[in-house]
Design a protein around this motif. Structure first.
Motif, PDB file in Angstrom:
ATOM      1  N   LEU A 116      -7.945   3.493   8.201  1.00  0.00           N
ATOM      2  CA  LEU A 116      -9.242   3.290   7.538  1.00  0.00           C
ATOM      3  C   LEU A 116     -10.347   3.976   8.336  1.00  0.00           C
ATOM      4  O   LEU A 116     -11.260   4.577   7.783  1.00  0.00           O
ATOM      5  CB  LEU A 116      -9.535   1.795   7.401  1.00  0.00           C
ATOM      6  CG  LEU A 116      -8.624   1.049   6.417  1.00  0.00           C
ATOM      7  CD1 LEU A 116      -8.868  -0.453   6.512  1.00  0.00           C
ATOM      8  CD2 LEU A 116      -8.824   1.530   4.988  1.00  0.00           C
ATOM      9  N   LEU A 173      -5.087  -4.475   1.606  1.00  0.00           N
ATOM     10  CA  LEU A 173      -5.127  -3.557   2.744  1.00  0.00           C
ATOM     11  C   LEU A 173      -4.217  -3.990   3.883  1.00  0.00           C
ATOM     12  O   LEU A 173      -4.255  -3.409   4.950  1.00  0.00           O
ATOM     13  CB  LEU A 173      -6.573  -3.433   3.250  1.00  0.00           C
ATOM     14  CG  LEU A 173      -7.516  -2.733   2.276  1.00  0.00           C
ATOM     15  CD1 LEU A 173      -8.948  -2.850   2.746  1.00  0.00           C
ATOM     16  CD2 LEU A 173      -7.130  -1.266   2.109  1.00  0.00           C
ATOM     17  N   VAL A 206      -2.291  -1.248   5.447  1.00  0.00           N
ATOM     18  CA  VAL A 206      -3.030  -0.064   5.890  1.00  0.00           C
ATOM     19  C   VAL A 206      -3.578  -0.346   7.275  1.00  0.00           C
ATOM     20  O   VAL A 206      -4.243  -1.354   7.481  1.00  0.00           O
ATOM     21  CB  VAL A 206      -4.189   0.245   4.916  1.00  0.00           C
ATOM     22  CG1 VAL A 206      -4.917   1.517   5.342  1.00  0.00           C
ATOM     23  CG2 VAL A 206      -3.672   0.397   3.493  1.00  0.00           C
ATOM     24  N   TYR A 247      -1.510   1.354  -4.741  1.00  0.00           N
ATOM     25  CA  TYR A 247      -0.631   0.305  -4.232  1.00  0.00           C
ATOM     26  C   TYR A 247       0.316  -0.176  -5.314  1.00  0.00           C
ATOM     27  O   TYR A 247       0.113   0.071  -6.506  1.00  0.00           O
ATOM     28  CB  TYR A 247      -1.462  -0.875  -3.705  1.00  0.00           C
ATOM     29  CG  TYR A 247      -2.192  -1.633  -4.792  1.00  0.00           C
ATOM     30  CD1 TYR A 247      -1.607  -2.741  -5.407  1.00  0.00           C
ATOM     31  CD2 TYR A 247      -3.453  -1.234  -5.211  1.00  0.00           C
ATOM     32  CE1 TYR A 247      -2.270  -3.416  -6.417  1.00  0.00           C
ATOM     33  CE2 TYR A 247      -4.124  -1.906  -6.211  1.00  0.00           C
ATOM     34  CZ  TYR A 247      -3.522  -2.994  -6.819  1.00  0.00           C
ATOM     35  OH  TYR A 247      -4.160  -3.656  -7.822  1.00  0.00           O
ATOM     36  N   LEU A 292      -7.242   3.132  -2.964  1.00  0.00           N
ATOM     37  CA  LEU A 292      -5.918   2.703  -2.521  1.00  0.00           C
ATOM     38  C   LEU A 292      -4.963   2.757  -3.704  1.00  0.00           C
ATOM     39  O   LEU A 292      -5.264   2.237  -4.771  1.00  0.00           O
ATOM     40  CB  LEU A 292      -6.011   1.262  -2.000  1.00  0.00           C
ATOM     41  CG  LEU A 292      -4.697   0.636  -1.535  1.00  0.00           C
ATOM     42  CD1 LEU A 292      -4.259   1.272  -0.223  1.00  0.00           C
ATOM     43  CD2 LEU A 292      -4.852  -0.863  -1.360  1.00  0.00           C
ATOM     44  N   ALA A 304       0.852  -1.187   0.000  1.00  0.00           N
ATOM     45  CA  ALA A 304       0.000   0.000   0.000  1.00  0.00           C
ATOM     46  C   ALA A 304       0.884   1.233   0.000  1.00  0.00           C
ATOM     47  O   ALA A 304       1.870   1.293   0.731  1.00  0.00           O
ATOM     48  CB  ALA A 304      -0.880  -0.009   1.239  1.00  0.00           C
ATOM     49  N   CYS A 310      -3.605   5.844   0.775  1.00  0.00           N
ATOM     50  CA  CYS A 310      -4.982   5.430   0.908  1.00  0.00           C
ATOM     51  C   CYS A 310      -5.773   6.719   1.074  1.00  0.00           C
ATOM     52  O   CYS A 310      -5.397   7.569   1.856  1.00  0.00           O
ATOM     53  CB  CYS A 310      -5.110   4.549   2.143  1.00  0.00           C
ATOM     54  SG  CYS A 310      -6.630   3.643   2.151  1.00  0.00           S
TER      55      CYS A 310
END
Length: 167
Positions: free
Chosen positions: A74, A66, A69, A25, A23, A9, A12
């Motif tokens: 988030l 994710l 992250v 990435y 995202l 990642a 975000c």
């Protein structure tokens, strides 16, 4: 040797219209940078950001992307979305968030209820984690920032499209 993560990642962010978490990435297996758009559904200004963040992070379709992250990251995106749905400006939401995220050294921790105390503790743990990991740790993603991707960039994305296009 440990297997490297397939996806790293990089950034975000959130798109308010249509509501989606975006995202950026790196696909390490193909050595390409991609953008993944994850539509946010069934989320209102009354939703629980923590629960929404956990749901997204554990969603089998997005889980691998994710991994790098944090849940807190988030949660922050969802809380900005929630503020937006409640009519707050981005600046207001960010300021509110900043106040929640900072720990007041003068505060008497003994007077806090369990929920607040747990929250403070998790902020401290996160600060500790941030400081503990060194930049040369290969799995350390340095400062994933919240990026606000302008609507025009995302106009091509329909409501339900999951695209991992290169850019």
């Amino acid at each position: 040797s440990r297997t490297r993560m397939t996806f790293t990642a990089q950034k975000c962010g959130i798109c308010f219209q249509p509501p989606s978490i975006v995202l950026i990435y790196r696909d390490n297996s193909q050595d390409k940078t991609r953008r993944r758009i994850m539509p946010v559904r069934n989320f209102s200004k009354f939703s629980d950001c923590g629960a929404a963040a956990e749901q997204l992070k554990n969603n089998p379709r997005h889980k691998a992307y994710l991994e790098g992250v944090s849940l807190g990251q988030l949660q922050k995106l969802y809380s900005l979305l929630r503020g937006h749905l409640g009519g707050e400006s981005l600046a207001e939401s960010l300021e509110k968030f900043r106040q929640q995220e900072t720990i007041d050294p003068e505060e008497d921790m003994n007077k806090l209820d369990d929920k607040e105390l747990a929250k403070r503790k998790s902020i401290m743990d996160e600060l500790f984690e941030k400081n503990r990991k060194k930049k040369d740790d290969p799995d350390f993603i340095y400062d994933i920032e919240v990026e606000f991707l302008q609507d025009e960039k995302l106009e091509s994305c329909g409501w339900d499209v999951e695209s991992d296009e290169e850019f």
